[in-house]
Scaffold this motif. Structure first.
Motif, PDB file in Angstrom:
ATOM      1  N   SER A  99       0.832  -1.211   0.000  1.00 45.63           N
ATOM      2  CA  SER A  99       0.000   0.000   0.000  1.00 45.63           C
ATOM      3  C   SER A  99       0.862   1.254   0.000  1.00 45.63           C
ATOM      4  N   GLY A 100       1.918   1.261   0.818  1.00 46.93           N
ATOM      5  CA  GLY A 100       2.795   2.427   0.873  1.00 46.93           C
ATOM      6  C   GLY A 100       3.496   2.675  -0.445  1.00 46.93           C
ATOM      7  N   ILE A 101       4.015   1.614  -1.047  1.00 50.37           N
ATOM      8  CA  ILE A 101       4.685   1.756  -2.346  1.00 50.37           C
ATOM      9  C   ILE A 101       3.697   2.239  -3.405  1.00 50.37           C
ATOM     10  N   THR A 102       2.487   1.705  -3.374  1.00 48.46           N
ATOM     11  CA  THR A 102       1.462   2.115  -4.347  1.00 48.46           C
ATOM     12  C   THR A 102       1.152   3.597  -4.251  1.00 48.46           C
ATOM     13  N   MET A 103       0.999   4.104  -3.016  1.00 54.72           N
ATOM     14  CA  MET A 103       0.683   5.522  -2.854  1.00 54.72           C
ATOM     15  C   MET A 103       1.838   6.405  -3.308  1.00 54.72           C
ATOM     16  N   LEU A 104       3.069   5.984  -3.058  1.00 52.42           N
ATOM     17  CA  LEU A 104       4.215   6.766  -3.512  1.00 52.42           C
ATOM     18  C   LEU A 104       4.311   6.770  -5.042  1.00 52.42           C
ATOM     19  N   ILE A 105       4.015   5.629  -5.665  1.00 51.98           N
ATOM     20  CA  ILE A 105       4.010   5.564  -7.136  1.00 51.98           C
ATOM     21  C   ILE A 105       2.930   6.478  -7.699  1.00 51.98           C
ATOM     22  N   LEU A 106       1.741   6.438  -7.108  1.00 44.52           N
ATOM     23  CA  LEU A 106       0.655   7.311  -7.560  1.00 44.52           C
ATOM     24  C   LEU A 106       1.021   8.776  -7.403  1.00 44.52           C
ATOM     25  N   LEU A 107       1.688   9.111  -6.287  1.00 46.43           N
ATOM     26  CA  LEU A 107       2.090  10.498  -6.067  1.00 46.43           C
ATOM     27  C   LEU A 107       3.104  10.941  -7.118  1.00 46.43           C
ATOM     28  N   ALA A 108       4.111  10.107  -7.376  1.00 47.32           N
ATOM     29  CA  ALA A 108       5.122  10.452  -8.379  1.00 47.32           C
ATOM     30  C   ALA A 108       4.496  10.588  -9.760  1.00 47.32           C
ATOM     31  N   PHE A 109       3.592   9.686 -10.081  1.00 49.72           N
ATOM     32  CA  PHE A 109       2.939   9.754 -11.384  1.00 49.72           C
ATOM     33  C   PHE A 109       2.056  10.992 -11.503  1.00 49.72           C
ATOM     34  N   SER A 110       1.380  11.371 -10.418  1.00 50.34           N
ATOM     35  CA  SER A 110       0.523  12.560 -10.435  1.00 50.34           C
ATOM     36  C   SER A 110       1.335  13.823 -10.665  1.00 50.34           C
ATOM     37  N   VAL A 111       2.517  13.894 -10.057  1.00 53.16           N
ATOM     38  CA  VAL A 111       3.409  15.037 -10.293  1.00 53.16           C
ATOM     39  C   VAL A 111       3.808  15.096 -11.761  1.00 53.16           C
ATOM     40  N   PHE A 112       4.202  13.947 -12.308  1.00 55.10           N
ATOM     41  CA  PHE A 112       4.595  13.893 -13.716  1.00 55.10           C
ATOM     42  C   PHE A 112       3.454  14.317 -14.640  1.00 55.10           C
ATOM     43  N   LEU A 113       2.251  13.805 -14.387  1.00 59.50           N
ATOM     44  CA  LEU A 113       1.114  14.109 -15.256  1.00 59.50           C
ATOM     45  C   LEU A 113       0.734  15.581 -15.175  1.00 59.50           C
ATOM     46  N   ALA A 114       0.784  16.165 -13.959  1.00 57.00           N
ATOM     47  CA  ALA A 114       0.459  17.587 -13.814  1.00 57.00           C
ATOM     48  C   ALA A 114       1.455  18.454 -14.588  1.00 57.00           C
ATOM     49  N   ILE A 115       2.735  18.107 -14.517  1.00 56.50           N
ATOM     50  CA  ILE A 115       3.757  18.859 -15.251  1.00 56.50           C
ATOM     51  C   ILE A 115       3.566  18.700 -16.758  1.00 56.50           C
ATOM     52  N   TYR A 116       3.286  17.473 -17.188  1.00 53.58           N
ATOM     53  CA  TYR A 116       3.123  17.210 -18.623  1.00 53.58           C
ATOM     54  C   TYR A 116       1.936  17.986 -19.193  1.00 53.58           C
ATOM     55  N   VAL A 117       0.809  17.960 -18.498  1.00 52.69           N
ATOM     56  CA  VAL A 117      -0.387  18.679 -18.975  1.00 52.69           C
ATOM     57  C   VAL A 117      -0.139  20.178 -18.972  1.00 52.69           C
ATOM     58  N   TYR A 118       0.564  20.680 -17.964  1.00 48.71           N
ATOM     59  CA  TYR A 118       0.873  22.112 -17.912  1.00 48.71           C
ATOM     60  C   TYR A 118       1.729  22.542 -19.107  1.00 48.71           C
ATOM     61  N   GLN A 119       2.634  21.684 -19.514  1.00 49.02           N
ATOM     62  CA  GLN A 119       3.549  22.018 -20.602  1.00 49.02           C
ATOM     63  C   GLN A 119       2.975  21.734 -21.991  1.00 49.02           C
ATOM     64  N   HIS A 120       2.140  20.681 -22.107  1.00 47.19           N
ATOM     65  CA  HIS A 120       1.702  20.232 -23.426  1.00 47.19           C
ATOM     66  C   HIS A 120       0.198  20.361 -23.671  1.00 47.19           C
ATOM     67  N   GLY A 121      -0.571  20.687 -22.646  1.00 46.34           N
ATOM     68  CA  GLY A 121      -1.999  20.851 -22.839  1.00 46.34           C
ATOM     69  C   GLY A 121      -2.792  19.606 -22.442  1.00 46.34           C
ATOM     70  N   THR A 122      -4.102  19.681 -22.638  1.00 43.42           N
ATOM     71  CA  THR A 122      -5.031  18.638 -22.222  1.00 43.42           C
ATOM     72  C   THR A 122      -4.744  17.313 -22.930  1.00 43.42           C
ATOM     73  N   VAL A 123      -4.786  16.227 -22.137  1.00 46.92           N
ATOM     74  CA  VAL A 123      -4.580  14.877 -22.668  1.00 46.92           C
ATOM     75  C   VAL A 123      -5.896  14.118 -22.553  1.00 46.92           C
ATOM     76  N   VAL A 124      -6.312  13.472 -23.648  1.00 47.99           N
ATOM     77  CA  VAL A 124      -7.585  12.757 -23.691  1.00 47.99           C
ATOM     78  C   VAL A 124      -7.344  11.312 -24.101  1.00 47.99           C
ATOM     79  N   LEU A 125      -7.921  10.381 -23.362  1.00 49.63           N
ATOM     80  CA  LEU A 125      -7.877   8.963 -23.717  1.00 49.63           C
ATOM     81  C   LEU A 125      -9.280   8.504 -24.093  1.00 49.63           C
ATOM     82  N   GLU A 126      -9.429   7.999 -25.298  1.00 52.32           N
ATOM     83  CA  GLU A 126     -10.699   7.414 -25.749  1.00 52.32           C
ATOM     84  C   GLU A 126     -10.640   5.920 -25.457  1.00 52.32           C
ATOM     85  N   VAL A 127     -11.310   5.494 -24.401  1.00 52.82           N
ATOM     86  CA  VAL A 127     -11.214   4.120 -23.924  1.00 52.82           C
ATOM     87  C   VAL A 127     -11.762   3.161 -24.978  1.00 52.82           C
ATOM     88  N   GLY A 128     -10.981   2.134 -25.293  1.00 52.48           N
ATOM     89  CA  GLY A 128     -11.399   1.147 -26.270  1.00 52.48           C
ATOM     90  C   GLY A 128     -11.339   1.628 -27.704  1.00 52.48           C
TER      91      GLY A 128
END
Length: 494
Positions: free
Chosen positions: A33-62
């Motif tokens: 659980s601890g490792i999972t939350m740290l991975i989610l936190l690191a990924f959230s930082v990365f995604l926030a920076i990426y969207v700020y720099q490159h704009g909105t990201v959209v995934l069309e599921v399937g």
């Protein structure tokens, strides 16, 4: 890049399911659980920076194109909320490692925790109104399990109101979704926004706006749907109460901000400057009076949630770039400081064995680090410079005066004063004065308990001293959501 947007939903879901299988291996559950939350936190930082720099990201599921398929949308607002939620989740998780009793751990604490994160993250990232309902339900079902976790009589009794009001809100949510689908013929929020702009059904849309506001206001604990929160949040352990205080009400506020900037922006005089500002002012004042009248640490903080979320609704109701940017800034501030205060309540309860302010005192003599860390969080919540509370409240109130909303701005100033008095009441009765706990209690070490809270305290200081870049970011979020063209074009690929 589009495919990784769904990871904040998929990762906690898969890990939560695995932990159900490992329910007897508590040490393994903690590590995973601890490792999972740290991975989610690191990924959230990365995604926030990426969207700020490159704009909105959209995934069309399937691979199904919008508006017919399900879409996951990461824009500046949703990634900021995702980052804050994973930060709070990580802090509460690591605090729980040291405070949750073994008999509570056995009752699927960690799977429920991660499934709640699935619902919260999904609510922030979904671009579909029906799937917003689905993720709400995932979050709520998990919260039902956590709020009664341990099964004490008080928890079971007081959580009944929480369950009932959310069942009612969920039913109303389905009705509102069905009605708006009958009008616009779509569930995709970007497509709904596009269709609403083309329609001339202001009366029906206003009614749907009120219905959805009631739904989201019940989650956000806005007047008159706030009554369930104070006693419900008192029963669970501090880690769960802090998680709820930091996340659950903000999901409701996020949904209000998303729908009332993207969809219901056709009649601002009625929805924003009428409904939102009125409800914000009343809720703010009632919550502050409730907080100042309490003499229990956790109940006081629960009422404080009610008063403080109203600043966010106030900024949205004023609906100027300055005020909305202040509301975004205030969300970041509150999602950091409010959980910290609940965790401090847990630490003081660990030392003294009570949350009754009248039975506490003198902690400054035995636990000075705890005292001064709490003091920083307290004055930040009260809006004292140079911390984040001041620099997030200031643009909201300034925006209110500039837009000539003098009554709500005056109420906001008064509530700020009442909040300061409330925080000083806690400080004077819990930390100052005569020592009321025993010498043995005074020797209880709390250093490990303070470690998960330390990043939150550091952030409220950083967000204060780095007010200019933070406000610039908040202004960027405000301008993006107040002009939904970018969101619509990104989702519908126009």
């Amino acid at each position: 890049m589009n495919n990784i947007v769904i990871l904040p939903i998929i990762i906690p879901f898969i890990i939560g399911a695995i932990l159900i299988i490992l329910y007897k291996r508590h040490a393994v559950q903690r590590v995973i659980s601890g490792i999972t939350m740290l991975i989610l936190l690191a990924f959230s930082v990365f995604l926030a920076i990426y969207v700020y720099q490159h704009g909105t990201v959209v995934l069309e599921v399937g691979g199904w194109k919008a508006p017919f398929g399900i879409v996951i949308v990461a824009d500046m607002l949703s990634t900021l909320m995702l980052l804050l939620s994973t930060l709070v989740g990580a802090a509460c998780m690591f605090f729980a490692f040291q405070t949750i009793a073994l008999d509570r751990e056995k009752q699927f604490f960690y799977p429920l925790f991660l499934f709640l994160m699935v619902g919260v993250n999904g609510s922030f990232l979904t671009g579909d109104l029906f799937n917003l309902f689905v993720f709400f339900e995932v979050m709520l079902i998990s919260s039902y399990g956590l709020i009664v976790h341990g099964g004490t009589g008080y928890q079971l009794r007081e959580s009944f109101k929480y369950v009932i009001i959310n069942v009612f809100a969920s039913a109303l949510f389905v009705v509102a979704i069905a009605w708006i689908y009958s009008i616009v013929g779509t569930m995709n929020m970007a497509h709904i926004a596009q269709r609403v702009a083309e329609l001339d059904q202001a009366g029906a849309l206003n009614i749907i706006a009120i219905m959805l506001f009631i739904v989201f206001a019940s989650k956000g604990a806005l007047f008159p749907l706030h009554f369930w929160l104070p006693k419900s949040y008192y029963g669970p352990p501090a880690a769960i109460a802090a998680l709820f205080g930091g996340l659950l009400t903000k999901v409701g506020i996020y949904a209000i901000i998303r729908t009332f900037t993207l969809i219901f922006n056709h009649n601002l005089e009625f929805t924003h400057k009428g409904l939102l500002i009125t409800i914000a002012g009343v809720t703010m004042f009632i919550g502050a009076l409730g907080a100042i009248s309490q003499f229990d640490f956790k109940r006081l903080l629960s009422y404080l949630i009610i008063s403080q979320v109203s600043y966010m609704v106030m900024g949205l109701g004023i609906f100027t770039p300055l005020a909305v940017a202040g509301a975004i800034y205030y969300i970041a501030h509150h999602m950091i400081v409010e959980p910290a205060l609940f965790l401090f309540a847990g630490v003081t309860q660990k030392i003294t064995g009570t949350t009754d302010l009248k039975k506490m005192g003198g902690l400054i003599g035995t636990h000075p680090w705890l005292t001064w860390m709490f003091f920083i969080a307290a004055i930040s919540m009260a809006g004292i410079p140079p911390l984040s509370g001041f620099f997030s409240k200031f643009p909201i109130i300034l925006g209110g005066f500039e837009a000539q909303h003098y009554v709500i701005s005056g109420v906001a100033l008064l509530v700020g004063l009442l909040t300061l008095i409330t925080m000083m009441k806690i400080f004077s009765q819990v930390f100052w004065g005569k020592q009321k706990h025993t010498e043995e209690q005074g020797k209880i070490p709390v250093g490990k308990l303070l470690l998960p809270i330390l990043p939150l305290i550091a952030l409220t200081i950083i967000l204060g001293f780095a007010a200019e870049p933070m406000f610039t970011y908040s202004m960027g979020v405000a301008e993006e959501i107040m002009n939904p063209t970018n969101y619509i074009e990104s989702v519908l690929k126009e």
